[in-house]
Design a protein around this motif. Sequence first.
Motif, mmCIF file in Angstrom:
data_model
loop_
_atom_site.group_PDB
_atom_site.id
_atom_site.type_symbol
_atom_site.label_atom_id
_atom_site.label_comp_id
_atom_site.label_asym_id
_atom_site.label_seq_id
_atom_site.Cartn_x
_atom_site.Cartn_y
_atom_site.Cartn_z
ATOM 1 N N ARG A 19 52.516 17.765 -105.401
ATOM 2 C CA ARG A 19 53.231 16.598 -104.866
ATOM 3 C C ARG A 19 54.721 16.733 -104.595
ATOM 4 N N GLY A 20 55.347 15.579 -104.062
ATOM 5 C CA GLY A 20 56.963 15.826 -104.077
ATOM 6 C C GLY A 20 57.371 16.489 -102.892
ATOM 7 N N PRO A 21 58.797 17.042 -102.880
ATOM 8 C CA PRO A 21 59.450 17.552 -101.563
ATOM 9 C C PRO A 21 58.660 18.886 -101.101
ATOM 10 N N ARG A 22 59.036 19.132 -100.007
ATOM 11 C CA ARG A 22 58.575 20.621 -99.532
ATOM 12 C C ARG A 22 59.026 21.809 -100.443
ATOM 13 N N PRO A 23 57.899 22.593 -100.817
ATOM 14 C CA PRO A 23 58.154 23.712 -101.681
ATOM 15 C C PRO A 23 59.136 24.631 -101.368
ATOM 16 N N THR A 24 59.974 25.004 -102.276
ATOM 17 C CA THR A 24 61.207 26.177 -102.165
ATOM 18 C C THR A 24 60.840 27.447 -102.795
ATOM 19 N N LEU A 25 59.945 27.201 -103.936
ATOM 20 C CA LEU A 25 59.461 28.495 -104.729
ATOM 21 C C LEU A 25 58.181 28.936 -104.362
ATOM 22 N N THR A 26 58.034 30.207 -104.656
ATOM 23 C CA THR A 26 56.492 31.000 -104.613
ATOM 24 C C THR A 26 56.154 31.090 -106.064
ATOM 25 N N LEU A 27 54.804 31.206 -106.381
ATOM 26 C CA LEU A 27 54.487 31.585 -107.562
ATOM 27 C C LEU A 27 54.750 33.025 -108.107
ATOM 28 N N ASP A 28 54.919 33.862 -107.116
ATOM 29 C CA ASP A 28 55.355 35.255 -107.235
ATOM 30 C C ASP A 28 56.562 35.225 -107.919
ATOM 31 N N ALA A 29 57.419 34.533 -106.869
ATOM 32 C CA ALA A 29 58.902 34.429 -107.443
ATOM 33 C C ALA A 29 59.126 33.998 -108.778
ATOM 34 N N GLU A 53 66.334 27.988 -114.945
ATOM 35 C CA GLU A 53 67.717 28.249 -114.692
ATOM 36 C C GLU A 53 67.781 29.516 -113.987
ATOM 37 N N SER A 54 67.004 30.419 -113.849
ATOM 38 C CA SER A 54 67.545 32.036 -113.420
ATOM 39 C C SER A 54 66.679 31.743 -111.631
ATOM 40 N N LEU A 55 66.117 30.713 -111.617
ATOM 41 C CA LEU A 55 65.682 30.146 -110.137
ATOM 42 C C LEU A 55 66.487 29.214 -109.544
ATOM 43 N N ALA A 56 67.575 28.655 -110.357
ATOM 44 C CA ALA A 56 68.468 27.635 -109.939
ATOM 45 C C ALA A 56 67.543 26.264 -109.407
ATOM 46 N N VAL A 57 66.759 26.005 -110.386
ATOM 47 C CA VAL A 57 65.998 24.740 -110.135
ATOM 48 C C VAL A 57 65.973 24.007 -111.545
ATOM 49 N N TYR A 63 57.734 22.565 -113.222
ATOM 50 C CA TYR A 63 56.786 22.008 -113.740
ATOM 51 C C TYR A 63 55.768 21.348 -112.729
ATOM 52 N N ARG A 64 56.353 21.376 -111.346
ATOM 53 C CA ARG A 64 55.569 21.040 -110.349
ATOM 54 C C ARG A 64 54.728 22.030 -109.730
ATOM 55 N N TYR A 65 55.231 23.328 -110.137
ATOM 56 C CA TYR A 65 54.514 24.606 -109.553
ATOM 57 C C TYR A 65 53.557 25.221 -110.785
ATOM 58 N N VAL A 66 54.155 24.951 -112.081
ATOM 59 C CA VAL A 66 53.230 25.718 -113.099
ATOM 60 C C VAL A 66 53.478 24.652 -114.335
ATOM 61 N N PRO A 67 52.413 24.131 -114.661
ATOM 62 C CA PRO A 67 52.393 23.228 -115.792
ATOM 63 C C PRO A 67 52.799 23.391 -117.126
ATOM 64 N N GLY A 68 53.007 24.752 -117.416
ATOM 65 C CA GLY A 68 53.479 24.994 -118.815
ATOM 66 C C GLY A 68 53.600 26.372 -119.047
ATOM 67 N N LYS A 69 54.075 26.821 -120.464
ATOM 68 C CA LYS A 69 54.108 28.283 -120.739
ATOM 69 C C LYS A 69 53.190 29.087 -120.661
ATOM 70 N N ALA A 70 52.010 28.541 -121.153
ATOM 71 C CA ALA A 70 50.657 29.641 -121.096
ATOM 72 C C ALA A 70 50.163 29.545 -119.897
ATOM 73 N N GLU A 71 50.282 29.016 -118.812
ATOM 74 C CA GLU A 71 50.017 29.284 -117.254
ATOM 75 C C GLU A 71 51.066 30.172 -116.908
ATOM 76 N N LEU A 72 52.262 30.063 -117.115
ATOM 77 C CA LEU A 72 53.283 30.938 -116.796
ATOM 78 C C LEU A 72 52.998 32.228 -117.243
ATOM 79 N N VAL A 73 52.877 32.436 -118.593
ATOM 80 C CA VAL A 73 52.489 33.825 -118.893
ATOM 81 C C VAL A 73 51.240 34.528 -118.279
ATOM 82 N N ALA A 74 50.387 33.466 -118.206
ATOM 83 C CA ALA A 74 49.108 34.241 -117.494
ATOM 84 C C ALA A 74 49.471 34.907 -116.001
ATOM 85 N N LEU A 75 50.173 34.033 -115.319
ATOM 86 C CA LEU A 75 50.849 34.312 -113.810
ATOM 87 C C LEU A 75 51.719 35.733 -114.150
ATOM 88 N N MET A 76 52.670 35.731 -115.076
ATOM 89 C CA MET A 76 53.125 37.012 -115.425
ATOM 90 C C MET A 76 52.446 38.144 -115.796
#
Length: 233
Positions: A19-29, A53-57, A63-76
């Motif tokens: 939801r929200g504005p048009r996405p400006t990030l990708t999961l890969d980034a 901060e590293s992505l300037a957002v 959190y609109r892209y990734v719900p939490g750190k655990a999910e982030l680590v899985a993507l990483m």
Amino acid sequence: MDEGRLYELLWGTPSGPRRGPRPTLTLDAIARAGIAIADADGLEGLTMQRVAESLAVTKMALYRYVPGKAELVALMLETAMGEPPPPRAGADWRGQLDDWTRQMFDRFRRHPWAHAATIAPRVPGPHELAWLERVVAALAGTGLTGGEQMDVAVLLIGHARNLAQHSAAGTAPAQGREAGLATLLRGREDRFPALDVALRSAAAEAAGDQALDFGLARILDGIQALITTRRPT
């Protein structure tokens, strides 16, 4: 952890936030930003705030892209491991698994945080299953059962991951062990003569630098022996 959302992130084709504005990030980034932080400071230094901060957002935007750190680590982890390289042309099962394990060792060595990220039950991503597929495909037709083929993968992953963890710490496991034992034996050589001889020999042979080669060869020897027992005489 939201396993349903994680499954969607790893296996679905989400184009951006729900939801929200048009996405400006990708999961890969996002994943690569997290990898850069974890490579430098480990998972302890990884926070959603730092990634944002590293992505300037803002963190809320992340959190609109990734719900939490655990999910982030899985993507990483999925991004860091990547697709397995194709098997060498003409390589037999042993050559394929030898190369596979060295490639796995290299991934864990480049990303030391991946060790902690892979020791608990989790939803695997397509890249992780592709690595497992390589092992099972290499062992097809050897006579090993499906369970044994997957157990081989677990065994090889453990060897690669354990040695990579020691490598990241700057010490091969045998080197650390032998240095500690040599200290304990100093002045006690008469009580432990066989151990003293073995340690001196290991030091002369620089055995500590061969842990990956030696252990991998012995594992593959054992698998070869098991395969031999399954073939008709």
